[in-house]
Design an enzyme around this catalytic site. Sequence first.
Site, PDB file in Angstrom:
ATOM      1  N   GLN A  37       0.843  -1.206   0.000  1.00  0.00           N
ATOM      2  CA  GLN A  37       0.000   0.000   0.000  1.00  0.00           C
ATOM      3  C   GLN A  37       0.876   1.254   0.000  1.00  0.00           C
ATOM      4  OE1 GLN A  37      -3.197   0.903  -0.266  1.00  0.00           O
ATOM      5  NE2 GLN A  37      -3.815  -1.188  -0.682  1.00  0.00           N
ATOM      6  N   SER A  38       1.958   1.238  -0.765  1.00  0.00           N
ATOM      7  CA  SER A  38       2.928   2.336  -0.726  1.00  0.00           C
ATOM      8  C   SER A  38       2.366   3.632  -1.327  1.00  0.00           C
ATOM      9  CB  SER A  38       4.183   1.920  -1.496  1.00  0.00           C
ATOM     10  OG  SER A  38       5.030   3.046  -1.679  1.00  0.00           O
ATOM     11  N   ASN A  39       2.317   4.676  -0.488  1.00  0.00           N
ATOM     12  CA  ASN A  39       1.978   6.010  -1.006  1.00  0.00           C
ATOM     13  C   ASN A  39       3.082   6.505  -1.917  1.00  0.00           C
ATOM     14  OD1 ASN A  39      -0.417   6.428   0.685  1.00  0.00           O
ATOM     15  ND2 ASN A  39       1.052   6.449   2.376  1.00  0.00           N
TER      16      ASN A  39
END
Length: 344
Positions: A82-84
Amino acid sequence: MNLSRFPRRRYTEGATPLEPLPRFSAALAASCPGGRGPEVWVKRDDLLGLFPGGNKTRKLEFLVADALAQGADTLVTCGAPQSNHCRITLAAAVKEGLKCRFVIEERVPGSFDPNGGGNHFMFLLLGVEAITVVTAGSDMAVAMRKVADEIAAAGRKAYVIPGGGSNALGGLGYVACAQELQQQCFERGLQFDRVVVGSGSSGTHGGLVAGFIGGNVATPIVGIGVSRDPADQEPLVHREAQAVLDLLGVRLTVPREAVVTVGGYWQPKYSLPNAPMVEAVQMLARSEGLLLDPVYTGKAMAGLIGLARAGTLRPDERVLFLHTGGLPSLFVYQDVALGETPVG
Ligand SMILES: *Cc1c(COP(=O)(O)O)cnc(C)c1O
């Protein structure tokens, strides 16, 4: 400090807002000893460009400018499922007409969902070229180098951006933020006694420390670890801050005590929820209509709340919370954020 000799792309119009949080401050005070707590403000780096932007937007202004200067046609970077950072890098690539590939580390085993929502959904919507998934603890630099070699073999040119965009060049984004904040405080006649920020791959916290030291700003910065306790986190941030000053040619040494982080709020593990995070997310949503994320800003704000209740942030202090973004992952933690799934 002269940032202007570094090429920079601009992804945000103007400065991010600096806002008081009176209703949250009152709710916090009511839960502090004696019913008194600090006056809390927020700097809205969740409103940075490359919507929904966040702290990675500032770092990428310098990193992408460097990639373009080097003639790259593809950005390669890495992060969690879920890397921004991956999502914002991809958005920058799209805007610049570049391709983008990720190496995703499954830090929590089984957490990569090819049909996942939140940031993962946006990876697909924004048109990521390829995703390579590797197991927890893999050497990300080696994995990204391999992807870059494949790109080179196809006659193209990759530019590799480390996790979180946290190298010396990326850290310049938070030197720029420190300068922007200093100017806002000057114009509004404001002073802060403390800045609280989430501390992860270290570019944000380290860049701010470098910016404050180089700008002769004495306001202490407290980093809330989102993945490490102080013994591991502080050396990382200290190295980053020094690397940023060195890149700028500022002949100053970062005092070890200028880097302060607090542990205990990131457990049980990076990205996994805990009860103080849920309380923080709900408190800000319901007192100020301000959305925090479960992985970074929820835990960082839980740290601020905890420090206020412990009296470490005193009732006579004005405290600035740096909101670093992260909104999309809130949508993959809906039950947790609403308190419907109990957490420890
Ligand atoms: C990456 C990230 C952080 C941590 O910043 P670092 O520069 O990696 O320490 C904090 N908040 C959000 C929303 C992020 O995406």
